[in-house]
Scaffold this motif. Sequence first.
Motif, PDB file in Angstrom:
ATOM      1  N   MET A 221       0.995  -1.705  -0.135  1.00 36.53           N
ATOM      2  CA  MET A 221       0.325   0.217   0.077  1.00 36.53           C
ATOM      3  C   MET A 221       0.686   1.273  -0.336  1.00 36.53           C
ATOM      4  O   MET A 221      -0.098   2.422   0.340  1.00 36.53           O
ATOM      5  CB  MET A 221      -0.990   0.245   1.182  1.00 36.53           C
ATOM      6  N   GLY A 222       2.273   0.688  -0.147  1.00 32.19           N
ATOM      7  CA  GLY A 222       2.893   2.284   0.962  1.00 32.19           C
ATOM      8  C   GLY A 222       4.604   2.237   0.239  1.00 32.19           C
ATOM      9  O   GLY A 222       4.489   0.323   0.563  1.00 32.19           O
ATOM     10  N   ALA A 223       4.947   2.648   0.485  1.00 31.66           N
ATOM     11  CA  ALA A 223       6.999   2.781   0.974  1.00 31.66           C
ATOM     12  C   ALA A 223       7.462   4.219  -0.096  1.00 31.66           C
ATOM     13  O   ALA A 223       7.495   5.257  -0.242  1.00 31.66           O
ATOM     14  CB  ALA A 223       7.064   1.743  -0.805  1.00 31.66           C
ATOM     15  N   TYR A 224       8.427   3.666   1.265  1.00 30.59           N
ATOM     16  CA  TYR A 224       9.402   4.984   0.001  1.00 30.59           C
ATOM     17  C   TYR A 224      10.885   4.478   0.435  1.00 30.59           C
ATOM     18  O   TYR A 224      11.601   3.443   0.365  1.00 30.59           O
ATOM     19  CB  TYR A 224       9.329   5.916   1.659  1.00 30.59           C
ATOM     20  N   SER A 225      12.330   5.570  -0.066  1.00 34.12           N
ATOM     21  CA  SER A 225      13.722   5.894   0.128  1.00 34.12           C
ATOM     22  C   SER A 225      13.818   6.432   0.105  1.00 34.12           C
ATOM     23  O   SER A 225      13.186   7.189  -0.903  1.00 34.12           O
ATOM     24  CB  SER A 225      13.399   4.366  -1.348  1.00 34.12           C
ATOM     25  N   PHE A 388      11.933  13.742   3.664  1.00 38.17           N
ATOM     26  CA  PHE A 388      10.944  13.391   3.440  1.00 38.17           C
ATOM     27  C   PHE A 388       9.277  13.905   3.872  1.00 38.17           C
ATOM     28  O   PHE A 388       8.208  13.439   3.517  1.00 38.17           O
ATOM     29  CB  PHE A 388      11.215  11.955   4.976  1.00 38.17           C
ATOM     30  N   ARG A 389       9.517  14.870   5.082  1.00 35.49           N
ATOM     31  CA  ARG A 389       8.843  15.643   5.183  1.00 35.49           C
ATOM     32  C   ARG A 389       7.640  16.617   3.342  1.00 35.49           C
ATOM     33  O   ARG A 389       5.941  16.224   3.172  1.00 35.49           O
ATOM     34  CB  ARG A 389       8.886  16.347   6.065  1.00 35.49           C
ATOM     35  N   GLN A 390       8.780  17.493   2.737  1.00 33.19           N
ATOM     36  CA  GLN A 390       8.645  17.755   1.556  1.00 33.19           C
ATOM     37  C   GLN A 390       7.960  15.976   0.334  1.00 33.19           C
ATOM     38  O   GLN A 390       6.537  17.051  -0.302  1.00 33.19           O
ATOM     39  CB  GLN A 390       9.615  18.278   1.017  1.00 33.19           C
ATOM     40  N   ALA A 407     -12.331   5.186  -3.148  1.00 35.35           N
ATOM     41  CA  ALA A 407     -11.064   4.096  -3.278  1.00 35.35           C
ATOM     42  C   ALA A 407     -10.778   4.947  -2.229  1.00 35.35           C
ATOM     43  O   ALA A 407     -11.222   4.945  -0.521  1.00 35.35           O
ATOM     44  CB  ALA A 407     -10.201   6.064  -4.200  1.00 35.35           C
ATOM     45  N   GLN A 408      -9.598   4.065  -1.458  1.00 33.41           N
ATOM     46  CA  GLN A 408      -9.081   3.501  -0.469  1.00 33.41           C
ATOM     47  C   GLN A 408      -7.361   3.592  -0.163  1.00 33.41           C
ATOM     48  O   GLN A 408      -6.464   3.131  -1.334  1.00 33.41           O
ATOM     49  CB  GLN A 408      -9.367   2.561   0.947  1.00 33.41           C
ATOM     50  N   TYR A 409      -6.939   4.126   0.693  1.00 35.79           N
ATOM     51  CA  TYR A 409      -5.515   4.617   0.726  1.00 35.79           C
ATOM     52  C   TYR A 409      -5.303   4.450   2.369  1.00 35.79           C
ATOM     53  O   TYR A 409      -5.281   5.124   3.073  1.00 35.79           O
ATOM     54  CB  TYR A 409      -4.852   5.243   0.369  1.00 35.79           C
ATOM     55  N   ARG A 410      -3.829   4.395   2.478  1.00 34.31           N
ATOM     56  CA  ARG A 410      -3.343   4.848   3.723  1.00 34.31           C
ATOM     57  C   ARG A 410      -2.758   5.804   4.171  1.00 34.31           C
ATOM     58  O   ARG A 410      -2.411   6.467   3.494  1.00 34.31           O
ATOM     59  CB  ARG A 410      -2.754   3.272   4.102  1.00 34.31           C
ATOM     60  N   THR A 411      -2.732   6.960   5.673  1.00 37.46           N
ATOM     61  CA  THR A 411      -2.475   8.163   5.397  1.00 37.46           C
ATOM     62  C   THR A 411      -1.147   8.194   5.930  1.00 37.46           C
ATOM     63  O   THR A 411      -0.979   9.074   6.589  1.00 37.46           O
ATOM     64  CB  THR A 411      -3.884   8.702   6.315  1.00 37.46           C
ATOM     65  N   ASP A 412      -0.497   6.860   6.306  1.00 34.51           N
ATOM     66  CA  ASP A 412       0.373   6.892   7.488  1.00 34.51           C
ATOM     67  C   ASP A 412       2.125   6.073   6.538  1.00 34.51           C
ATOM     68  O   ASP A 412       2.819   6.215   7.703  1.00 34.51           O
ATOM     69  CB  ASP A 412       0.332   6.066   8.269  1.00 34.51           C
ATOM     70  N   ILE A 413       2.070   6.280   5.089  1.00 32.41           N
ATOM     71  CA  ILE A 413       3.066   6.129   4.856  1.00 32.41           C
ATOM     72  C   ILE A 413       4.132   7.403   5.121  1.00 32.41           C
ATOM     73  O   ILE A 413       3.895   8.236   4.548  1.00 32.41           O
ATOM     74  CB  ILE A 413       2.497   5.993   2.863  1.00 32.41           C
ATOM     75  N   ALA A 414       5.489   6.452   5.360  1.00 31.68           N
ATOM     76  CA  ALA A 414       6.360   7.614   6.444  1.00 31.68           C
ATOM     77  C   ALA A 414       6.578   7.821   7.285  1.00 31.68           C
ATOM     78  O   ALA A 414       7.639   9.205   7.461  1.00 31.68           O
ATOM     79  CB  ALA A 414       7.162   7.803   4.086  1.00 31.68           C
ATOM     80  N   ALA A 415       5.601   7.989   7.462  1.00 33.61           N
ATOM     81  CA  ALA A 415       4.822   9.046   8.666  1.00 33.61           C
ATOM     82  C   ALA A 415       5.844   8.880  10.460  1.00 33.61           C
ATOM     83  O   ALA A 415       6.391   9.792  10.548  1.00 33.61           O
ATOM     84  CB  ALA A 415       3.775   9.408   9.569  1.00 33.61           C
TER      85      ALA A 415
END
Length: 420
Positions: A221-225, A388-390, A407-415
């Motif tokens: 549902m999401g990712a970061y790098s 990451f904030r930007q 539609a559904q999505y997570r709100t906490d990706i990379a939080a």
Amino acid sequence: MKILVLGSGAREHAIVSALAREDTAHEIVAAPGNAGIAQVATVVHLDPNNAVVVADYALAEDVDLVVIGPEAPLVAGVADGLRTRGVPVFGPSKKAAALEGSKAFAKRIMEEAGVPTGRATRAGTRAEVEAALDSFGAPYVVKADGLAAGKGVLVTEDRAAALAHADHYLQQGTVLLEEFLAGQEVSLFFLSDGSTVLPLSPAQDYKRLLDGDEGPNTGGMGAYSPLPWLPDGFVDEVIDTIAEPTVRQLANEQTPFIGLLYCGLILTEKGIRVIEFNARFGDPETQVVLPRLETPLSGLLLAAATGSLGGIPRPTFSDDVAVTVVLASEGYPDAPQTGRRIDGLDDAAAVEGVSIAHAATSRSESPDGGTIATGGRVLSVVGRGSDFRQARERAYEAVSRIRLEGAQYRTDIAARVVAE
């Protein structure tokens, strides 16, 4: 080069986009593609799982390189059909792809290679499952042995739920019961030509459907790098203890791994452990790794396909960070509602630092055109920024501009990484 990319998801859209932005112009063809890929590449309608059809097309159209995106064509042996007819292909053989196609095969390779991983038991009956669950104790980890579109793993404190999950997949074959490993998870990709491995940038993905890692497992549902919290020397340690030993073991068994080795890792109190291997780029991690890649992707893929990675420097990456948020259909992952119109894509893409990778879309056949959702995970909205904030704010601003009923999505990706 003329490059054929097989697949129709956001991973393939990210690969196509990375190839398209290179200084050297390539002729890029995708099969079967999607509505987003069609905006940057030629889309052809052929079965990506049919080795004969793919090889015939590649030879007839003078394709220089075939890149196999999803796992299904790999496990079906499409790479073998191409190689036997002299077509350079980025993707492992059917035998090597068993590293993903069979959890039991992967565990055996890890054991033979001395790769650190959790204890596991293979079970083929309900009684064997029950015995293994009692042996390992809660939390219970149950995995389908074969491919399950990212949904074959269950981690639960509920023994009844673990048994139900095992019962479902026992109908298809064996299951694996594993010890629970606690810690931060990391996805790390390696390019391999059968002997040499080169690392890409680490990423972290979010498998659960809901915020706070609640809800069912999904394809992601999401990712970061990148991952600023990784210890120094992490990548080198994974090369020395996991990637190279695995590739060497496969080569020793006359099953060279040529393509993308996906290492699903976890940092435990006792060190790095392998959770799973995949035999292709991960989704949605690819959507945050490739946008940061500065080394031309085409050269890396061709070098892997032709056995010439040795001597090539490690790929370099931008200092920017990337965050992707997956927008999924109502009802995903169990019963996604499809055929609904998607609006606001141009407004979303207009947000600075944002790109959108289409996962399950097509063009509407209605007179006014438009884009419709055709599957569970519909879009990967990628935000890039200096921190990451930007990046995160840009991604979620773009998501807010997209309109898809239910539609559904997570709100906490990379939080968490922003908070730290």
